[in-house]
Motif scaffolding. Structure first.
Motif, PDB file in Angstrom:
ATOM      1  N   SER A  49       0.850  -1.186   0.000  1.00 23.56           N
ATOM      2  CA  SER A  49       0.000   0.000   0.000  1.00 23.56           C
ATOM      3  C   SER A  49       0.884   1.234   0.000  1.00 23.56           C
ATOM      4  CB  SER A  49      -0.913   0.023   1.226  1.00 23.56           C
ATOM      5  OG  SER A  49      -1.612   1.260   1.292  1.00 23.56           O
ATOM      6  N   PRO A  50       0.608   2.196  -0.891  1.00 26.72           N
ATOM      7  CA  PRO A  50       1.397   3.440  -0.877  1.00 26.72           C
ATOM      8  C   PRO A  50       1.004   4.366   0.270  1.00 26.72           C
ATOM      9  CG  PRO A  50      -0.295   3.550  -2.566  1.00 26.72           C
ATOM     10  CD  PRO A  50      -0.370   2.160  -1.999  1.00 26.72           C
ATOM     11  N   SER A  51      -0.078   4.040   0.975  1.00 29.44           N
ATOM     12  CA  SER A  51      -0.588   4.876   2.063  1.00 29.44           C
ATOM     13  C   SER A  51      -0.465   4.144   3.388  1.00 29.44           C
ATOM     14  CB  SER A  51      -2.060   5.228   1.807  1.00 29.44           C
ATOM     15  OG  SER A  51      -2.696   5.675   2.991  1.00 29.44           O
ATOM     16  N   VAL A  52       0.130   4.806   4.383  1.00 26.40           N
ATOM     17  CA  VAL A  52       0.243   4.198   5.706  1.00 26.40           C
ATOM     18  C   VAL A  52      -1.138   3.990   6.318  1.00 26.40           C
ATOM     19  CG1 VAL A  52       1.241   4.414   8.014  1.00 26.40           C
ATOM     20  CG2 VAL A  52       2.496   5.294   6.046  1.00 26.40           C
ATOM     21  N   VAL A  53      -2.024   4.961   6.133  1.00 20.83           N
ATOM     22  CA  VAL A  53      -3.370   4.842   6.695  1.00 20.83           C
ATOM     23  C   VAL A  53      -4.091   3.640   6.100  1.00 20.83           C
ATOM     24  CG1 VAL A  53      -5.613   5.966   6.948  1.00 20.83           C
ATOM     25  CG2 VAL A  53      -3.523   7.308   7.193  1.00 20.83           C
ATOM     26  N   ASN A  54      -3.998   3.460   4.788  1.00 19.85           N
ATOM     27  CA  ASN A  54      -4.635   2.309   4.148  1.00 19.85           C
ATOM     28  C   ASN A  54      -4.010   0.999   4.595  1.00 19.85           C
ATOM     29  OD1 ASN A  54      -6.351   4.016   2.786  1.00 19.85           O
ATOM     30  ND2 ASN A  54      -5.215   3.958   0.856  1.00 19.85           N
ATOM     31  N   ALA A  55      -2.700   0.987   4.752  1.00 22.03           N
ATOM     32  CA  ALA A  55      -2.028  -0.232   5.217  1.00 22.03           C
ATOM     33  C   ALA A  55      -2.487  -0.588   6.625  1.00 22.03           C
ATOM     34  CB  ALA A  55      -0.518  -0.042   5.180  1.00 22.03           C
ATOM     35  N   ALA A  56      -2.723   0.426   7.450  1.00 20.06           N
ATOM     36  CA  ALA A  56      -3.098   0.203   8.843  1.00 20.06           C
ATOM     37  C   ALA A  56      -4.567  -0.148   9.025  1.00 20.06           C
ATOM     38  CB  ALA A  56      -2.769   1.448   9.664  1.00 20.06           C
ATOM     39  N   ALA A  57      -5.398   0.087   8.005  1.00 22.48           N
ATOM     40  CA  ALA A  57      -6.847  -0.094   8.147  1.00 22.48           C
ATOM     41  C   ALA A  57      -7.187  -1.525   8.569  1.00 22.48           C
ATOM     42  CB  ALA A  57      -7.544   0.245   6.828  1.00 22.48           C
ATOM     43  N   GLY A  58      -7.716  -1.660   9.773  1.00 19.22           N
ATOM     44  CA  GLY A  58      -8.140  -2.961  10.284  1.00 19.22           C
ATOM     45  C   GLY A  58      -7.035  -3.873  10.750  1.00 19.22           C
ATOM     46  N   ALA A  59      -5.796  -3.393  10.790  1.00 17.51           N
ATOM     47  CA  ALA A  59      -4.669  -4.245  11.192  1.00 17.51           C
ATOM     48  C   ALA A  59      -4.674  -4.472  12.698  1.00 17.51           C
ATOM     49  CB  ALA A  59      -3.349  -3.625  10.761  1.00 17.51           C
ATOM     50  N   ASP A  60      -4.269  -5.669  13.109  1.00 20.13           N
ATOM     51  CA  ASP A  60      -4.141  -5.991  14.534  1.00 20.13           C
ATOM     52  C   ASP A  60      -2.837  -5.462  15.117  1.00 20.13           C
ATOM     53  OD1 ASP A  60      -6.509  -7.768  14.455  1.00 20.13           O
ATOM     54  OD2 ASP A  60      -5.196  -9.026  13.228  1.00 20.13           O
ATOM     55  N   VAL A  61      -1.823  -5.402  14.254  1.00 18.71           N
ATOM     56  CA  VAL A  61      -0.490  -4.991  14.702  1.00 18.71           C
ATOM     57  C   VAL A  61       0.088  -4.017  13.685  1.00 18.71           C
ATOM     58  CG1 VAL A  61       1.817  -5.748  15.380  1.00 18.71           C
ATOM     59  CG2 VAL A  61      -0.147  -7.258  15.766  1.00 18.71           C
ATOM     60  N   LEU A  62       0.634  -2.920  14.198  1.00 20.45           N
ATOM     61  CA  LEU A  62       1.373  -1.958  13.377  1.00 20.45           C
ATOM     62  C   LEU A  62       2.837  -2.073  13.761  1.00 20.45           C
ATOM     63  CD1 LEU A  62       1.617   0.606  11.527  1.00 20.45           C
ATOM     64  CD2 LEU A  62       1.199   1.954  13.605  1.00 20.45           C
ATOM     65  N   VAL A  63       3.698  -2.346  12.792  1.00 18.14           N
ATOM     66  CA  VAL A  63       5.134  -2.467  13.039  1.00 18.14           C
ATOM     67  C   VAL A  63       5.860  -1.392  12.251  1.00 18.14           C
ATOM     68  CG1 VAL A  63       7.166  -3.952  12.857  1.00 18.14           C
ATOM     69  CG2 VAL A  63       4.939  -4.960  13.388  1.00 18.14           C
ATOM     70  N   THR A  64       6.682  -0.611  12.928  1.00 20.49           N
ATOM     71  CA  THR A  64       7.478   0.411  12.247  1.00 20.49           C
ATOM     72  C   THR A  64       8.948   0.025  12.293  1.00 20.49           C
ATOM     73  OG1 THR A  64       7.312   1.678  14.331  1.00 20.49           O
ATOM     74  CG2 THR A  64       5.948   2.393  12.496  1.00 20.49           C
ATOM     75  N   VAL A  65       9.580   0.040  11.113  1.00 17.55           N
ATOM     76  CA  VAL A  65      11.002  -0.271  10.969  1.00 17.55           C
ATOM     77  C   VAL A  65      11.583   0.776  10.028  1.00 17.55           C
ATOM     78  CG1 VAL A  65      12.709  -2.074  10.528  1.00 17.55           C
ATOM     79  CG2 VAL A  65      10.368  -2.711  11.089  1.00 17.55           C
ATOM     80  N   VAL A  66      11.805   1.970  10.544  1.00 10.42           N
ATOM     81  CA  VAL A  66      12.277   3.087   9.728  1.00 10.42           C
ATOM     82  C   VAL A  66      13.595   3.605  10.292  1.00 10.42           C
ATOM     83  CG1 VAL A  66       9.982   3.713   8.881  1.00 10.42           C
ATOM     84  CG2 VAL A  66      10.794   4.679  11.022  1.00 10.42           C
ATOM     85  N   PRO A  67      14.291   4.502   9.560  1.00  8.11           N
ATOM     86  CA  PRO A  67      15.652   4.861   9.962  1.00  8.11           C
ATOM     87  C   PRO A  67      15.804   5.534  11.319  1.00  8.11           C
ATOM     88  CG  PRO A  67      15.301   5.377   7.656  1.00  8.11           C
ATOM     89  CD  PRO A  67      13.971   4.998   8.205  1.00  8.11           C
ATOM     90  N   GLY A  68      14.843   6.378  11.729  1.00  8.19           N
ATOM     91  CA  GLY A  68      15.053   7.099  12.971  1.00  8.19           C
ATOM     92  C   GLY A  68      13.827   7.846  13.450  1.00  8.19           C
ATOM     93  N   PRO A  69      13.992   8.661  14.498  1.00  8.59           N
ATOM     94  CA  PRO A  69      12.859   9.357  15.123  1.00  8.59           C
ATOM     95  C   PRO A  69      12.067  10.229  14.164  1.00  8.59           C
ATOM     96  CG  PRO A  69      14.795   9.484  16.524  1.00  8.59           C
ATOM     97  CD  PRO A  69      15.256   8.886  15.241  1.00  8.59           C
ATOM     98  N   ASP A  70      12.737  10.987  13.312  1.00 10.50           N
ATOM     99  CA  ASP A  70      12.014  11.878  12.398  1.00 10.50           C
ATOM    100  C   ASP A  70      11.106  11.092  11.463  1.00 10.50           C
ATOM    101  OD1 ASP A  70      13.301  14.015  13.542  1.00 10.50           O
ATOM    102  OD2 ASP A  70      14.782  14.239  11.955  1.00 10.50           O
ATOM    103  N   GLU A  71      11.597   9.958  10.975  1.00  8.49           N
ATOM    104  CA  GLU A  71      10.807   9.151  10.038  1.00  8.49           C
ATOM    105  C   GLU A  71       9.607   8.508  10.736  1.00  8.49           C
ATOM    106  OE1 GLU A  71      14.807   9.713   8.332  1.00  8.49           O
ATOM    107  OE2 GLU A  71      14.078   9.118  10.310  1.00  8.49           O
ATOM    108  N   VAL A  72       9.778   8.109  12.001  1.00  6.49           N
ATOM    109  CA  VAL A  72       8.652   7.539  12.742  1.00  6.49           C
ATOM    110  C   VAL A  72       7.566   8.591  12.910  1.00  6.49           C
ATOM    111  CG1 VAL A  72       7.882   6.518  14.912  1.00  6.49           C
ATOM    112  CG2 VAL A  72      10.087   5.875  13.970  1.00  6.49           C
TER     113      VAL A  72
END
Length: 296
Positions: A49-72
């Motif tokens: 999904s190109p959209s974080v909101v769409n990817a998260a829709a209805g998800a049980d778990v959200l996992v973030t694996v990004v470079p650093g604080p600003d990206e989170v």
């Protein structure tokens, strides 16, 4: 139990983690700012999904694996937390800053989302083969709920519960501080030993077996001797993390003279080499200053 997972970040660590989650039977939808990451993600059996909101829709778990604080922070507007399924958990596997995470944790809680931090120790190869170390901070009951998912990416003995919120992030920062501090201190010692006429191979073996021995000397020093500056992580990210360590020490009122010195050396290395990959480029800076390379 399997879960619907929204994974934000398909880089060097996120992609192999995606593969392990899919292999464990979880339904994974991945979002990354780089559209060129879509084909390798789909090849692993995940959705895109190109959209974080769409990817998260209805998800049980959200996992973030990004470079650093600003990206989170940039990746997680309130709409993302609102889109998750009731009772969802956000697991942040980024090397985040405790102060940044506090605000995000409060925003997640306002939407009924539980939070677990699990910054990683290890390489992309460790991620692919399930050898990562996870330094977990957050409520014990939330960790218990998430163990089956976390054990899809590493073994149970490598999941360390360090305490409440912030403890996982701080543990990862302290490990980084000590590793980079050992690297620079070891380089200074070796350069002095070489200038004094001691054979580097003999010195390496002696240090490894002495009271001064460390995992850095035993495991990582051979790469440096071979001319490998461990180009798996950005020098700018290293500097940012060391800066956060000093800010936390300042905030908590603890001494940090050595931590400040390690950060300043890496700041000079960043000025010299730029934001390129290289975990041992501060050592390259010291080699330049000495006019010699650490090669047996």
């Amino acid at each position: 139990m399997t879960s619907r997972v929204a994974l934000v970040g398909a880089g060097r660590m996120g992609t192999p983690l995606c593969g392990r989650l899919v292999s464990a039977g979880h339904t994974v939808t991945v979002c990354d700012l780089r559209p060129e990451r879509e084909p390798p993600v789909r090849a692993l059996g995940a959705q895109w999904s190109p959209s974080v909101v769409n990817a998260a829709a209805g998800a049980d778990v959200l996992v973030t694996v990004v470079p650093g604080p600003d990206e989170v922070s940039a990746a997680l507007p309130d709409a993302v937390f609102a889109a998750l399924a009731p009772g969802a958990v956000w697991i942040d596997m980024t090397s985040n800053a405790p102060a940044v995470a506090r605000d995000l944790r409060q925003r997640a809680a306002a939407h009924g989302v539980d939070v677990l931090e699990a910054p990683m120790g290890g390489s992309p190869d460790d991620a692919e083969h399930g050898r990562l170390r996870l330094f977990v901070g957050g409520p014990a009951d939330v960790l218990d709920r998430c163990r089956p998912l976390l054990e899809a990416v590493t073994t149970a003995d490598r999941i360390r519960h360090m305490g409440g919120p912030g403890a996982g992030y701080t543990t990862k920062l302290l490990i980084n501080l000590l590793w980079f501090g050992q690297a620079t201190a070891t380089a200074e010692a070796l350069l002095l030993g070489r200038r004094a006429g001691i054979d580097l191979t003999a010195l390496h073996g002696t240090l490894a077996d002495s009271a001064a021995g460390s995992d850095f000397i035993r495991r990582d020093l051979p790469a440096l001797f071979a001319g490998d500056y461990l180009r798996s992580y950005g020098l700018d990210r290293i500097h940012d993390q060391l800066k956060v360590v000093n800010e936390e020490a300042e905030h908590l009122g603890t001494p940090h003279e050595l931590a400040d010195t390690v950060a300043r050396i890496h700041r000079r290395a960043l000025d010299r080499f730029g934001p390129v990959d290289g975990e041992l480029l501060a050592v390259a800076l010291l080699e330049e200053a000495a006019g010699t390379l650490l090669r047996p």
